[in-house]
Design an enzyme around this catalytic site. Sequence first.
Site, PDB file in Angstrom:
ATOM      1  N   HIS A   8     -11.921  -7.236   4.628  1.00  0.00           N
ATOM      2  CA  HIS A   8     -12.895  -6.036   4.247  1.00  0.00           C
ATOM      3  C   HIS A   8     -14.114  -6.036   5.362  1.00  0.00           C
ATOM      4  O   HIS A   8     -14.660  -6.918   5.617  1.00  0.00           O
ATOM      5  CB  HIS A   8     -13.736  -6.490   2.969  1.00  0.00           C
ATOM      6  CG  HIS A   8     -12.332  -6.446   1.888  1.00  0.00           C
ATOM      7  ND1 HIS A   8     -12.157  -5.359   1.230  1.00  0.00           N
ATOM      8  CD2 HIS A   8     -11.699  -7.342   1.627  1.00  0.00           C
ATOM      9  CE1 HIS A   8     -11.000  -5.705   0.336  1.00  0.00           C
ATOM     10  NE2 HIS A   8     -10.974  -7.072   0.616  1.00  0.00           N
ATOM     11  N   GLU A  23      -9.385   2.434   1.774  1.00  0.00           N
ATOM     12  CA  GLU A  23      -8.745   1.177   1.549  1.00  0.00           C
ATOM     13  C   GLU A  23      -7.599   1.211   2.725  1.00  0.00           C
ATOM     14  O   GLU A  23      -6.834   2.398   3.175  1.00  0.00           O
ATOM     15  CB  GLU A  23      -7.984   1.041   0.318  1.00  0.00           C
ATOM     16  CG  GLU A  23      -8.620   0.451  -0.868  1.00  0.00           C
ATOM     17  CD  GLU A  23      -7.833  -0.234  -1.775  1.00  0.00           C
ATOM     18  OE1 GLU A  23      -6.521  -0.547  -1.560  1.00  0.00           O
ATOM     19  OE2 GLU A  23      -7.989   0.243  -3.125  1.00  0.00           O
ATOM     20  N   ARG A  24      -7.496   0.133   3.520  1.00  0.00           N
ATOM     21  CA  ARG A  24      -6.519  -0.185   4.481  1.00  0.00           C
ATOM     22  C   ARG A  24      -4.852   0.413   3.861  1.00  0.00           C
ATOM     23  O   ARG A  24      -4.661   0.058   2.638  1.00  0.00           O
ATOM     24  CB  ARG A  24      -6.239  -1.377   4.937  1.00  0.00           C
ATOM     25  CG  ARG A  24      -5.111  -1.853   5.638  1.00  0.00           C
ATOM     26  CD  ARG A  24      -5.303  -3.223   6.311  1.00  0.00           C
ATOM     27  NE  ARG A  24      -4.974  -4.283   5.387  1.00  0.00           N
ATOM     28  CZ  ARG A  24      -4.647  -5.285   5.583  1.00  0.00           C
ATOM     29  NH1 ARG A  24      -4.946  -6.121   6.609  1.00  0.00           N
ATOM     30  NH2 ARG A  24      -4.388  -6.396   4.601  1.00  0.00           N
ATOM     31  N   THR A  80     -10.811  -6.705  -4.612  1.00  0.00           N
ATOM     32  CA  THR A  80     -11.031  -7.404  -3.589  1.00  0.00           C
ATOM     33  C   THR A  80     -12.305  -7.192  -2.555  1.00  0.00           C
ATOM     34  O   THR A  80     -13.166  -7.830  -2.514  1.00  0.00           O
ATOM     35  CB  THR A  80     -10.084  -7.911  -2.766  1.00  0.00           C
ATOM     36  OG1 THR A  80      -9.472  -6.641  -2.159  1.00  0.00           O
ATOM     37  CG2 THR A  80      -8.690  -8.645  -3.140  1.00  0.00           C
ATOM     38  N   ASN A 112      -7.354 -10.593   2.098  1.00  0.00           N
ATOM     39  CA  ASN A 112      -7.361  -9.450   2.792  1.00  0.00           C
ATOM     40  C   ASN A 112      -8.401  -9.114   3.308  1.00  0.00           C
ATOM     41  O   ASN A 112      -9.719  -9.288   2.710  1.00  0.00           O
ATOM     42  CB  ASN A 112      -6.641  -8.218   1.901  1.00  0.00           C
ATOM     43  CG  ASN A 112      -7.495  -8.069   0.920  1.00  0.00           C
ATOM     44  OD1 ASN A 112      -8.581  -8.620   0.440  1.00  0.00           O
ATOM     45  ND2 ASN A 112      -7.295  -6.826   0.224  1.00  0.00           N
ATOM     46  N   CYS A 152     -11.553  -1.172  -5.831  1.00  0.00           N
ATOM     47  CA  CYS A 152     -10.919  -2.015  -4.979  1.00  0.00           C
ATOM     48  C   CYS A 152     -11.619  -3.566  -5.424  1.00  0.00           C
ATOM     49  O   CYS A 152     -12.698  -3.544  -5.280  1.00  0.00           O
ATOM     50  CB  CYS A 152     -11.196  -1.840  -3.677  1.00  0.00           C
ATOM     51  SG  CYS A 152     -10.260  -3.229  -2.630  1.00  0.00           S
ATOM     52  N   ASN A 204      -9.824  -2.928   5.239  1.00  0.00           N
ATOM     53  CA  ASN A 204     -10.471  -2.053   4.060  1.00  0.00           C
ATOM     54  C   ASN A 204     -12.145  -1.995   4.555  1.00  0.00           C
ATOM     55  O   ASN A 204     -12.674  -2.862   4.902  1.00  0.00           O
ATOM     56  CB  ASN A 204     -10.279  -2.667   2.764  1.00  0.00           C
ATOM     57  CG  ASN A 204      -8.989  -3.103   2.594  1.00  0.00           C
ATOM     58  OD1 ASN A 204      -7.988  -2.187   2.029  1.00  0.00           O
ATOM     59  ND2 ASN A 204      -8.461  -4.294   2.648  1.00  0.00           N
ATOM     60  N   GLY A 263      -7.381  -7.280  -6.170  1.00  0.00           N
ATOM     61  CA  GLY A 263      -7.962  -7.467  -7.202  1.00  0.00           C
ATOM     62  C   GLY A 263      -7.649  -6.754  -8.392  1.00  0.00           C
ATOM     63  O   GLY A 263      -7.502  -7.441  -9.534  1.00  0.00           O
ATOM     64  N   ASN A 264      -7.640  -5.543  -8.539  1.00  0.00           N
ATOM     65  CA  ASN A 264      -7.381  -4.675  -9.529  1.00  0.00           C
ATOM     66  C   ASN A 264      -5.881  -5.020  -9.932  1.00  0.00           C
ATOM     67  O   ASN A 264      -5.616  -5.136 -11.278  1.00  0.00           O
ATOM     68  CB  ASN A 264      -7.606  -3.175  -9.284  1.00  0.00           C
ATOM     69  CG  ASN A 264      -9.054  -2.825  -9.057  1.00  0.00           C
ATOM     70  OD1 ASN A 264      -9.924  -3.270  -9.745  1.00  0.00           O
ATOM     71  ND2 ASN A 264      -9.250  -2.033  -8.046  1.00  0.00           N
ATOM     72  N   ASN A 296       0.774  -1.200   0.178  1.00  0.00           N
ATOM     73  CA  ASN A 296      -0.037  -0.144   0.141  1.00  0.00           C
ATOM     74  C   ASN A 296       0.853   1.421   0.174  1.00  0.00           C
ATOM     75  O   ASN A 296       2.146   1.164   0.257  1.00  0.00           O
ATOM     76  CB  ASN A 296      -0.920   0.031   1.066  1.00  0.00           C
ATOM     77  CG  ASN A 296      -1.805  -1.258   1.062  1.00  0.00           C
ATOM     78  OD1 ASN A 296      -2.701  -1.277   0.259  1.00  0.00           O
ATOM     79  ND2 ASN A 296      -2.112  -1.978   2.291  1.00  0.00           N
TER      80      ASN A 296
HETATM   81  N1  LIG Z   1      -5.527  -2.044   0.615  1.00  0.00           N
HETATM   82  C1  LIG Z   1      -5.488  -3.350   0.400  1.00  0.00           C
HETATM   83  C2  LIG Z   1      -4.819  -3.970  -0.720  1.00  0.00           C
HETATM   84  C3  LIG Z   1      -5.092  -3.401  -2.032  1.00  0.00           C
HETATM   85  C4  LIG Z   1      -6.438  -3.998  -2.497  1.00  0.00           C
HETATM   86  C5  LIG Z   1      -6.775  -3.635  -3.778  1.00  0.00           C
HETATM   87  N2  LIG Z   1      -6.935  -2.099  -4.229  1.00  0.00           N
HETATM   88  C6  LIG Z   1      -7.863  -4.470  -4.620  1.00  0.00           C
HETATM   89  O1  LIG Z   1      -8.154  -4.036  -5.760  1.00  0.00           O
HETATM   90  O2  LIG Z   1      -8.146  -5.385  -4.252  1.00  0.00           O
HETATM   91  C7  LIG Z   1      -5.218  -4.056   1.751  1.00  0.00           C
HETATM   92  O3  LIG Z   1      -4.306  -3.751   2.429  1.00  0.00           O
HETATM   93  O4  LIG Z   1      -5.829  -5.132   2.136  1.00  0.00           O
END
Ligand SMILES: N[C@@H](CCC[C@H](N)C(=O)O)C(=O)O
Length: 286
Positions: free
Chosen positions: A167, A216-217, A227, A165, A225, A198, A76-77, A66
């Site tokens: 959520h 986002e975390r 995920t 991760n 995001c 997140n 995911g992205n 991050n």
């Molecule tokens: N901030 C997330 C990691 C990044 C996730 C991402 N942007 C996505 O598209 O999934 C974390 O620290 O878990």
Amino acid sequence: MKIPFTKMHGLGNNYIYIDRFACNINDDWLPYLARTVSDVHTGIGSDGLILIQPSKHADVGMRIFNKDGSEGKNCGNGLRCVAKYAYENGIVSETSFRIETKTNIVDADVYTDAGMVPYVTINMGMPILRRSDIPMDGDDRSSVVAEPVVIDDQSLSLTAVSMGNPHAVFFVEDIRSAPVETLGPRIETHQLFPEDVNAEFIEMISRNELNFRVWERGSGMTQACGTGACAAVVAAVLNERAERGEDVTVHLDGGDLYIQWQDHGDVLMTGGAETIASGDYHFHIT
Ligand SMILES: N[C@@H](CCC[C@H](N)C(=O)O)C(=O)O
């Protein structure tokens, strides 16, 4: 030292990608490199750093850091962009291949147009729902669905999902007034989540369509995001507001993703991936 990079985005969620097949970088530098390269004033500017690297167990490996230098474990992205990069740069030659993340190995299918990859489907695997595995405070083995929580004096209903991760998903009536910037940072570091979290706010439009915004975390407000979109659809199904085995269109600030929580348990994510620029980053180790 000069580090070759490519900047890519998936629906506006942008990262600096470094190809470790071509250029190795000491693991110890990665958190600092992520922080410096992401800085919009003195770096390149991004939501973080992603490494595309050799894998012993899959065709290609991915690590994500991050903006604040913390390791994200899954993205995911980022996975769609890594798949695009791997195919377009000859790291893989088939249109179906496997990518190893910090948490699992996923299947990628790239759609091609004149040798380029505009869209990718990733089988993100099964969501993790057990409370202690999110991880969330308490060693309870049950899932967290519509659990009442109070954050900053506000009563909320929380559904927690890990896609590798963590959520925290909250339903709202109107996405435009969702408290992303105010409550997002409070949820991110709330004591309920020992590894932080997140935070996603979602507004159901129908059983097959929802609006989505994220804090986002480790990176704060981002345009998308992947995920998180998967977690949102899983949360919608768990709350009986969407169907398993059906596509759900997720409208994010940066564009749309198509997500399906399949009957047998895996979550499929389909969406775009784009290259912005490439060049050399001048990295100064202090
Ligand atoms: N901030 C997330 C990691 C990044 C996730 C991402 N942007 C996505 O598209 O999934 C974390 O620290 O878990």
